[in-house]
Enzyme design. Structure first.
Site, short mmCIF file in Angstrom:
data_model
loop_
_atom_site.label_atom_id
_atom_site.label_comp_id
_atom_site.label_asym_id
_atom_site.label_seq_id
_atom_site.Cartn_x
_atom_site.Cartn_y
_atom_site.Cartn_z
N MET A 259 0.83 -1.20 0.00
CA MET A 259 0.00 0.00 0.00
C MET A 259 0.86 1.25 0.00
O MET A 259 0.61 2.19 -0.72
CB MET A 259 -0.91 0.02 1.22
CG MET A 259 -1.81 1.24 1.29
SD MET A 259 -2.82 1.22 2.76
CE MET A 259 -1.61 1.46 4.02
N GLY B 99 -7.65 -6.00 3.25
CA GLY B 99 -6.81 -5.07 2.54
C GLY B 99 -6.49 -3.85 3.37
O GLY B 99 -6.56 -3.88 4.60
N CYS B 100 -6.14 -2.76 2.72
CA CYS B 100 -5.80 -1.52 3.42
C CYS B 100 -6.93 -1.11 4.34
O CYS B 100 -8.10 -1.03 3.94
CB CYS B 100 -5.52 -0.42 2.41
SG CYS B 100 -5.22 1.19 3.14
N PHE B 101 -6.60 -0.80 5.59
CA PHE B 101 -7.66 -0.49 6.55
C PHE B 101 -8.32 0.86 6.32
O PHE B 101 -9.38 1.13 6.87
CB PHE B 101 -7.18 -0.60 7.99
CG PHE B 101 -5.82 -0.04 8.32
CD1 PHE B 101 -5.24 1.01 7.62
CD2 PHE B 101 -5.09 -0.57 9.37
CE1 PHE B 101 -3.99 1.52 7.94
CE2 PHE B 101 -3.83 -0.07 9.73
CZ PHE B 101 -3.28 0.98 8.99
N TRP B 102 -7.73 1.73 5.50
CA TRP B 102 -8.35 3.02 5.23
C TRP B 102 -9.77 2.86 4.67
O TRP B 102 -10.71 3.49 5.15
CB TRP B 102 -7.52 3.83 4.24
CG TRP B 102 -6.16 4.23 4.72
CD1 TRP B 102 -5.70 4.26 6.01
CD2 TRP B 102 -5.07 4.67 3.90
NE1 TRP B 102 -4.40 4.68 6.04
CE2 TRP B 102 -3.99 4.94 4.77
CE3 TRP B 102 -4.91 4.84 2.53
CZ2 TRP B 102 -2.74 5.41 4.28
CZ3 TRP B 102 -3.68 5.30 2.06
CH2 TRP B 102 -2.62 5.58 2.93
#
Length: 237
Positions: A1, A57-60
Site C-alpha cells: 500500500m 486489505g488496506c484499513f483506510w
C-alpha cells in the site's frame, strides 16, 4: 500500500493523469459492489454492545465503509493476528509479523446484526476472492480475514462463507480465513479516519471511494451520510 500511495502522490503532483495507472494496479476483475444474499444464519441473543474485527486489505477503506453503517458506534483501524510488539505500521508492512491490517467495529446488535455487517464486508468492503492481496496491495498483511470475538461470531462467519461459496456468486472461491482468539491493536493516530480526512488522496479516490458509493447503492437502509469518527468518539469509544 505504501509504495502505490507514494507513487500516486508523486504522479498527482506532476499533473499526470492517474486513471490508467490505477486501473492497471487495482485489478480490473475486482469483485466488489456485488449484491449478495443475507446470511441464512445470524447471531442469537446478542449483547447490547458488541465488537467484531474485519480485515480486507488496506484499513483506510474498510474503516471508511463501516464508519458509514447505521448501528456502528465506532470503527478503529489497527492490526490483528500477530504480537503486540510488532503491531506497528512500518513493521507490519514487511509482511512477516503475522498481522493483517484490520478494523475493530463496535456496534449495537439491535440496530445492525453481525450477519448484516458480514454482508457489507463481503459485498462492498473488499474482494474476498483475492489471496493475500487487495487491488494494488500485496502481502499477507492485506489478507481477507475475520477475527471473531466469540464462538458464535465464528460459527456465523463459517456458515456464511459456506453459503456464499455454494451460491457461486463470485467468479472464484472465497479465500477469507477465520482466525479466532487474536488480539486487536489500534493503529497509529494518523491512520484513523484517513478516508474522511483525505478524500482527494489518489489512493483513496481510485480504491476506496467506490466502496462508499457501493455501500450507499446496495445498502441504502443501512447507510449513514455522516460517518462516526475516531476523532470524536476516541479509540475506545
Amino acid at each position: 500500500m505504501k509504495r502505490i500511495a507514494r507513487i500516486s502522490t508523486l504522479f498527482a503532483g506532476m499533473g499526470i493523469a492517474l486513471a490508467g495507472l490505477m486501473s492497471a494496479t487495482t485489478g480490473a476483475g475486482a469483485q466488489e459492489g456485488l449484491a449478495i444474499p443475507a446470511p441464512a444464519l445470524d447471531e442469537e441473543n446478542a449483547a447490547r454492545r458488541e465488537t467484531a474485527v474485519f480485515a480486507g486489505g488496506c484499513f483506510w477503506g474498510v474503516q471508511g465503509v463501516f464508519q458509514r453503517v447505521e448501528g456502528v458506534s465506532n470503527a478503529v483501524s489497527g492490526y490483528a493476528g500477530g504480537a503486540k510488539e510488532t503491531a506497528h505500521y512500518e513493521m507490519v508492512g514487511n509482511g512477516n509479523t503475522g498481522h493483517a491490517e484490520a478494523v475493530r467495529v463496535t456496534f449495537d446488535p439491535a440496530k445492525i446484526t453481525y450477519g448484516k455487517l458480514l454482508q457489507v464486508y463481503f459485498s462492498v468492503a473488499h474482494d474476498p476472492t483475492q489471496l493475500n492481496r487487495q487491488g494494488p496491495d500485496m502481502g499477507p498483511q492485506y489478507r481477507s480475514t475475520l477475527f471473531p470475538t466469540s464462538e458464535e461470531q465464528a460459527r456465523v462467519a463459517k456458515a456464511y462463507i459456506e453459503q456464499l461459496n455454494k451460491a457461486r456468486i463470485y467468479e472464484a472461491a472465497i479465500v477469507t480465513t477465520i482466525e479466532p482468539d487474536r488480539a486487536f491493536y489500534p493503529a497509529e493516530d494518523y491512520h484513523q479516519d484517513f478516508l474522511t480526512n483525505n478524500p482527494t488522496y489518489p489512493y483513496i479516490v481510485y480504491n476506496d471511494m467506490p466502496k462508499i458509493d457501493n455501500l450507499k447503492r446496495l445498502f441504502p437502509a443501512n447507510y449513514r451520510a455522516e460517518p462516526v469518527l475516531v476523532a470524536k468518539v476516541g479509540i475506545g469509544g
